[in-house]
Design a protein around this motif. Structure first.
Motif, short mmCIF file in Angstrom:
data_model
loop_
_atom_site.label_atom_id
_atom_site.label_comp_id
_atom_site.label_asym_id
_atom_site.label_seq_id
_atom_site.Cartn_x
_atom_site.Cartn_y
_atom_site.Cartn_z
N HIS A 14 0.83 -1.20 0.00
CA HIS A 14 0.00 0.00 0.00
C HIS A 14 0.86 1.24 0.00
O HIS A 14 1.82 1.32 0.76
CB HIS A 14 -0.89 0.05 1.25
N VAL A 16 0.54 5.08 0.91
CA VAL A 16 -0.38 5.99 1.58
C VAL A 16 -0.50 7.25 0.72
O VAL A 16 0.51 7.88 0.39
CB VAL A 16 0.11 6.32 3.00
N VAL A 20 -3.62 11.68 2.76
CA VAL A 20 -3.69 11.15 4.12
C VAL A 20 -2.54 11.71 4.95
O VAL A 20 -1.37 11.60 4.55
CB VAL A 20 -3.60 9.59 4.11
N TYR A 29 -6.50 4.07 9.72
CA TYR A 29 -6.15 3.84 8.32
C TYR A 29 -6.69 2.49 7.85
O TYR A 29 -7.29 2.39 6.78
CB TYR A 29 -4.62 3.91 8.15
N ASN A 32 -10.75 2.80 7.95
CA ASN A 32 -11.43 3.80 7.13
C ASN A 32 -10.91 3.90 5.70
O ASN A 32 -11.66 4.24 4.81
CB ASN A 32 -11.34 5.18 7.80
N TYR A 33 -9.63 3.63 5.51
CA TYR A 33 -9.09 3.75 4.15
C TYR A 33 -9.00 2.39 3.47
O TYR A 33 -9.16 2.30 2.26
CB TYR A 33 -7.71 4.43 4.17
N ASN A 35 -10.77 -0.29 4.59
CA ASN A 35 -12.02 -0.98 4.87
C ASN A 35 -11.83 -2.33 5.58
O ASN A 35 -12.61 -3.25 5.41
CB ASN A 35 -12.80 -1.18 3.57
#
Ligand code: FES
Length: 161
Positions: A14, A16, A20, A29, A32-33, A35
């Motif tokens: 990932h 970021v 963010v 993270y 909310n980002y 899921n």
């Protein structure tokens, strides 16, 4: 310019996004980002263990327990993070720790379960041949308000020698 912030979550790399802030906590993270809502939170100060994930901080290093409410994404650069979804899931099959907790009725409302499992996973990674006493002593990191600790301890017993 800010350096690119990268880490792996459940085997997947990932980056970021620049939208963010590096101050965002790992728990937020993940939830909310990415899921990944299996990781829970309650106290946000390192006391309840609901947010525990495991992470390998050096390539190929051992996975250790991390309270994801205490680390910002900015501190996770280069880490390999594992969440409850990566440990085992319905599609790929459940991890023995997940099965054992369910079979031993160690989960009631379920809110603390992923934290317990990930804490135990981290503990087993650091100590392959743990005794029951060591498992019991490692229990200080997590809280449960429903079942009491006996069924949870019972579920993890078979992973000790
Ligand atoms: Fe309680 Fe992280 S939310 S230890």
């Amino acid at each position: 310019a800010m350096d690119v912030l990268k880490f792996k979550v459940n085997g997947k790399e990932h980056t970021v996004g620049s939208n963010v802030s590096s101050d965002v906590m790992l728990v937020d993270y993940l939830r909310n980002y990415l899921n990944l809502r299996g990781t829970k939170y309650m106290c946000r100060e390192g006391g309840c263990g609901a947010c525990i994930v495991t992470a390998s901080k050096t390539a190929g290093g051992p996975f250790v327990s991390v309270n994801s409410c205490l680390v910002s994404v900015g501190s996770c650069h280069g880490w390999e993070i594992k969440t409850i979804e990566g440990l085992g899931n319905r599609k790929d099959g459940y991890h023995p720790l997940q099965k054992s907790l369910a079979e031993n009725n160690g989960t009631q409302c379920g809110y603390c379960s992923s934290g317990w499992i990930m804490a135990m996973h981290g503990f087993m990674e650091s100590k392959k041949e743990a005794t029951m006493m060591e498992v019991q002593n490692a229990f200080g990191s997590n809280l449960c308000r429903c079942t009491g600790y006996r069924p949870i301890l019972e579920a993890f017993k078979k992973f000790a020698k």
